[in-house]
Design a protein around this motif. Structure first.
Motif, PDB file in Angstrom:
ATOM      1  N   TYR A  38      26.669  44.405 -43.729  1.00 54.22           N
ATOM      2  CA  TYR A  38      27.646  44.980 -42.790  1.00 54.22           C
ATOM      3  C   TYR A  38      27.023  45.170 -41.405  1.00 54.22           C
ATOM      4  O   TYR A  38      27.623  44.799 -40.385  1.00 54.22           O
ATOM      5  CB  TYR A  38      28.156  46.317 -43.329  1.00 54.22           C
ATOM      6  CG  TYR A  38      28.942  47.114 -42.312  1.00 54.22           C
ATOM      7  CD1 TYR A  38      30.258  46.755 -41.997  1.00 54.22           C
ATOM      8  CD2 TYR A  38      28.363  48.191 -41.634  1.00 54.22           C
ATOM      9  CE1 TYR A  38      30.975  47.466 -41.034  1.00 54.22           C
ATOM     10  CE2 TYR A  38      29.071  48.900 -40.682  1.00 54.22           C
ATOM     11  CZ  TYR A  38      30.374  48.526 -40.384  1.00 54.22           C
ATOM     12  OH  TYR A  38      31.075  49.215 -39.431  1.00 54.22           O
ATOM     13  N   PHE A  41      26.718  42.397 -38.697  1.00 56.20           N
ATOM     14  CA  PHE A  41      27.878  42.019 -37.878  1.00 56.20           C
ATOM     15  C   PHE A  41      28.150  43.041 -36.769  1.00 56.20           C
ATOM     16  O   PHE A  41      29.187  42.984 -36.126  1.00 56.20           O
ATOM     17  CB  PHE A  41      29.125  41.877 -38.746  1.00 56.20           C
ATOM     18  CG  PHE A  41      29.034  40.760 -39.758  1.00 56.20           C
ATOM     19  CD1 PHE A  41      29.228  39.443 -39.377  1.00 56.20           C
ATOM     20  CD2 PHE A  41      28.744  41.030 -41.081  1.00 56.20           C
ATOM     21  CE1 PHE A  41      29.140  38.417 -40.290  1.00 56.20           C
ATOM     22  CE2 PHE A  41      28.658  40.008 -42.019  1.00 56.20           C
ATOM     23  CZ  PHE A  41      28.851  38.703 -41.617  1.00 56.20           C
ATOM     24  N   THR A  42      27.213  43.982 -36.562  1.00 58.72           N
ATOM     25  CA  THR A  42      27.421  45.034 -35.567  1.00 58.72           C
ATOM     26  C   THR A  42      26.264  45.047 -34.566  1.00 58.72           C
ATOM     27  O   THR A  42      25.314  44.274 -34.684  1.00 58.72           O
ATOM     28  CB  THR A  42      27.509  46.419 -36.247  1.00 58.72           C
ATOM     29  OG1 THR A  42      26.219  46.759 -36.791  1.00 58.72           O
ATOM     30  CG2 THR A  42      28.535  46.405 -37.371  1.00 58.72           C
ATOM     31  N   ASP A  43      26.350  45.966 -33.595  1.00 60.80           N
ATOM     32  CA  ASP A  43      25.281  46.134 -32.603  1.00 60.80           C
ATOM     33  C   ASP A  43      24.604  47.486 -32.760  1.00 60.80           C
ATOM     34  O   ASP A  43      24.139  48.074 -31.794  1.00 60.80           O
ATOM     35  CB  ASP A  43      25.830  45.979 -31.181  1.00 60.80           C
ATOM     36  CG  ASP A  43      26.786  47.127 -30.817  1.00 60.80           C
ATOM     37  OD1 ASP A  43      27.259  47.828 -31.743  1.00 60.80           O
ATOM     38  OD2 ASP A  43      27.027  47.332 -29.612  1.00 60.80           O
ATOM     39  N   TRP A  44      24.521  48.005 -33.977  1.00 61.33           N
ATOM     40  CA  TRP A  44      23.980  49.344 -34.221  1.00 61.33           C
ATOM     41  C   TRP A  44      22.551  49.448 -33.700  1.00 61.33           C
ATOM     42  O   TRP A  44      21.725  48.563 -33.927  1.00 61.33           O
ATOM     43  CB  TRP A  44      24.011  49.650 -35.719  1.00 61.33           C
ATOM     44  CG  TRP A  44      23.636  51.067 -36.050  1.00 61.33           C
ATOM     45  CD1 TRP A  44      24.159  52.199 -35.509  1.00 61.33           C
ATOM     46  CD2 TRP A  44      22.640  51.485 -36.988  1.00 61.33           C
ATOM     47  NE1 TRP A  44      23.568  53.308 -36.055  1.00 61.33           N
ATOM     48  CE2 TRP A  44      22.629  52.908 -36.970  1.00 61.33           C
ATOM     49  CE3 TRP A  44      21.775  50.813 -37.840  1.00 61.33           C
ATOM     50  CZ2 TRP A  44      21.781  53.664 -37.782  1.00 61.33           C
ATOM     51  CZ3 TRP A  44      20.920  51.557 -38.653  1.00 61.33           C
ATOM     52  CH2 TRP A  44      20.931  52.964 -38.624  1.00 61.33           C
ATOM     53  N   SER A  50      28.172  55.522 -34.465  1.00 57.91           N
ATOM     54  CA  SER A  50      29.146  54.440 -34.406  1.00 57.91           C
ATOM     55  C   SER A  50      28.486  53.162 -33.909  1.00 57.91           C
ATOM     56  O   SER A  50      27.422  53.190 -33.289  1.00 57.91           O
ATOM     57  CB  SER A  50      30.306  54.817 -33.475  1.00 57.91           C
ATOM     58  OG  SER A  50      29.829  55.047 -32.162  1.00 57.91           O
ATOM     59  N   SER A  51      29.137  52.053 -34.191  1.00 59.59           N
ATOM     60  CA  SER A  51      28.621  50.754 -33.744  1.00 59.59           C
ATOM     61  C   SER A  51      29.797  49.825 -33.479  1.00 59.59           C
ATOM     62  O   SER A  51      30.867  49.972 -34.063  1.00 59.59           O
ATOM     63  CB  SER A  51      27.689  50.151 -34.801  1.00 59.59           C
ATOM     64  OG  SER A  51      28.359  50.017 -36.044  1.00 59.59           O
ATOM     65  N   GLU A  52      29.577  48.885 -32.594  1.00 58.34           N
ATOM     66  CA  GLU A  52      30.629  47.930 -32.231  1.00 58.34           C
ATOM     67  C   GLU A  52      30.562  46.707 -33.137  1.00 58.34           C
ATOM     68  O   GLU A  52      29.485  46.170 -33.405  1.00 58.34           O
ATOM     69  CB  GLU A  52      30.468  47.510 -30.772  1.00 58.34           C
ATOM     70  CG  GLU A  52      31.550  46.538 -30.287  1.00 58.34           C
ATOM     71  CD  GLU A  52      31.310  46.096 -28.864  1.00 58.34           C
ATOM     72  OE1 GLU A  52      32.016  45.151 -28.414  1.00 58.34           O
ATOM     73  OE2 GLU A  52      30.423  46.657 -28.210  1.00 58.34           O
ATOM     74  N   TRP A  53      31.720  46.273 -33.605  1.00 57.52           N
ATOM     75  CA  TRP A  53      31.801  45.081 -34.456  1.00 57.52           C
ATOM     76  C   TRP A  53      31.657  43.836 -33.583  1.00 57.52           C
ATOM     77  O   TRP A  53      32.401  43.625 -32.643  1.00 57.52           O
ATOM     78  CB  TRP A  53      33.119  45.063 -35.199  1.00 57.52           C
ATOM     79  CG  TRP A  53      33.285  43.888 -36.125  1.00 57.52           C
ATOM     80  CD1 TRP A  53      33.901  42.719 -35.847  1.00 57.52           C
ATOM     81  CD2 TRP A  53      32.795  43.776 -37.462  1.00 57.52           C
ATOM     82  NE1 TRP A  53      33.848  41.871 -36.924  1.00 57.52           N
ATOM     83  CE2 TRP A  53      33.171  42.496 -37.940  1.00 57.52           C
ATOM     84  CE3 TRP A  53      32.087  44.620 -38.304  1.00 57.52           C
ATOM     85  CZ2 TRP A  53      32.863  42.051 -39.216  1.00 57.52           C
ATOM     86  CZ3 TRP A  53      31.773  44.193 -39.583  1.00 57.52           C
ATOM     87  CH2 TRP A  53      32.162  42.913 -40.022  1.00 57.52           C
ATOM     88  N   LEU A  54      30.678  42.993 -33.909  1.00 54.64           N
ATOM     89  CA  LEU A  54      30.402  41.808 -33.100  1.00 54.64           C
ATOM     90  C   LEU A  54      30.771  40.502 -33.790  1.00 54.64           C
ATOM     91  O   LEU A  54      30.681  39.437 -33.176  1.00 54.64           O
ATOM     92  CB  LEU A  54      28.906  41.757 -32.739  1.00 54.64           C
ATOM     93  CG  LEU A  54      28.354  42.907 -31.906  1.00 54.64           C
ATOM     94  CD1 LEU A  54      26.867  42.717 -31.681  1.00 54.64           C
ATOM     95  CD2 LEU A  54      29.090  43.031 -30.574  1.00 54.64           C
ATOM     96  N   GLY A  55      31.140  40.577 -35.037  1.00 55.07           N
ATOM     97  CA  GLY A  55      31.447  39.346 -35.769  1.00 55.07           C
ATOM     98  C   GLY A  55      30.195  38.524 -36.000  1.00 55.07           C
ATOM     99  O   GLY A  55      29.167  39.032 -36.438  1.00 55.07           O
ATOM    100  N   GLY A 265      21.230  45.824 -35.600  1.00 52.88           N
ATOM    101  CA  GLY A 265      22.263  44.866 -35.980  1.00 52.88           C
ATOM    102  C   GLY A 265      21.705  43.451 -36.017  1.00 52.88           C
ATOM    103  O   GLY A 265      21.873  42.718 -36.995  1.00 52.88           O
TER     104      GLY A 265
END
Length: 294
Positions: A38, A41-44, A50-55, A265
């Motif tokens: 998981y 796919f993020t920029d944690w 929280s983290s942004e979903w980057l695909g 991420g």
């Protein structure tokens, strides 16, 4: 009624004994694995909640950035030396499987490097490869081969081969013991039949011993190749990835990305890629060795 009660108690006991290891397996293996996928796919950044979903952006970054994916080329020497290591281990296993005087002493001597601590081995070879006072360059000078003296850990073209040779020294005896154990499980009457048929030593090795070692070769090659992909301790202790990043490995780069640049991420995506590469190489290796075995 008693039979049903006994079955129920037996099932309860089995479930109780299985539930704890299964819970620990899920908690410490499967949950971190799912979480890793998981996070890939993020920029944690490892701190924020929280983290942004980057695909697929992290994966695209890995395969398009030569500073990340390109370090795999540094691990080719580890693969080459690892293959040679297994060949030499088989040769020593064949020799020490014969009626050689003092063979047990040689077995122990060759196996001893494996039980040594990895960091201690790294510091020991730091002295061996030292340019000025190293024992290797001193030995070359003593025997009149001063022209071969090198900066073993400072030369960009030599550093990875030098580091890989440490793995050769440390793990060759371990692989030899594995092959030796497999050879001793081959029935002796097979060798007697081969001898009666007029087979020489090389033919016996090639047509009898090697085919019976196929599964063990497959296991050892998997451990060797997966170890070559996940090299970390030697370059971390001895070179810190130098000189000029020439000895950086993919795992070293992954840890650097996570703990130095706080990009968990991208580091998670790199871990997933490393896992997929290991599975891919295992599949190719199994196909090649199984075909040879057949």
């Amino acid at each position: 009624m008693n039979a049903l009660s006994y079955k129920a108690q037996r099932k309860l006991i089995l479930i109780s004994f299985l539930s704890i290891p299964l819970a620990l397996l899920c908690l410490f293996t499967y949950y971190p694995a799912v979480k890793l996928i998981y996070l890939s796919f993020t920029d944690w950044n490892g701190i924020s909640k929280s983290s942004e979903w980057l695909g697929l952006s992290n994966y695209k970054e890995i395969f398009t950035n030569s500073d990340l994916f390109g370090v795999f080329i540094h691990q080719i020497p580890y693969v080459i030396i690892g293959v040679i290591q297994n060949i030499i281990a088989i040769v020593f296993a064949v020799i020490l499987n014969s009626k050689l005087r003092g063979r047990n002493v040689f077995r122990v001597m060759l196996f001893l490097p494996f039980i040594m601590n990895a960091v201690a081995v790294a510091f020991m070879f730091q002295y061996v490869f030292d340019t000025t006072n190293g024992s290797l360059n001193s030995l070359l000078g003593m025997i009149g081969l001063s022209s071969l003296q090198q900066s073993w850990l400072g030369d960009m073209s030599l550093v990875n081969f030098s580091l890989a040779s440490i793995g050769f020294w440390r793990f060759m005896g371990y692989n030899m013991v594995i092959y030796l154990g497999a050879m001793q499980s081959i029935p002796g009457d097979m060798y007697e039949a081969a001898k009666i048929d007029g087979s020489n030593r090389f033919q016996t090795l090639w047509y009898l011993t090697i085919p019976n070692l196929t599964k063990i070769i497959q296991l050892n090659m998997f451990l060797t190749l997966s170890g070559a992909l996940a090299v970390f301790d030697l370059p971390f202790v001895l070179t810190k990835g130098g000189p000029a990043g020439a000895s950086e490995t993919f795992l070293l780069k992954t840890i650097e990305t996570a703990f130095q640049f706080n990009n968990y991420g991208l580091a998670s995506a790199m871990s997933v890629v490393l896992l997929l590469f290991t599975v891919l190489i295992l599949g190719i290796q199994n196909a090649v060795i199984n075909r040879k075995g057949e």
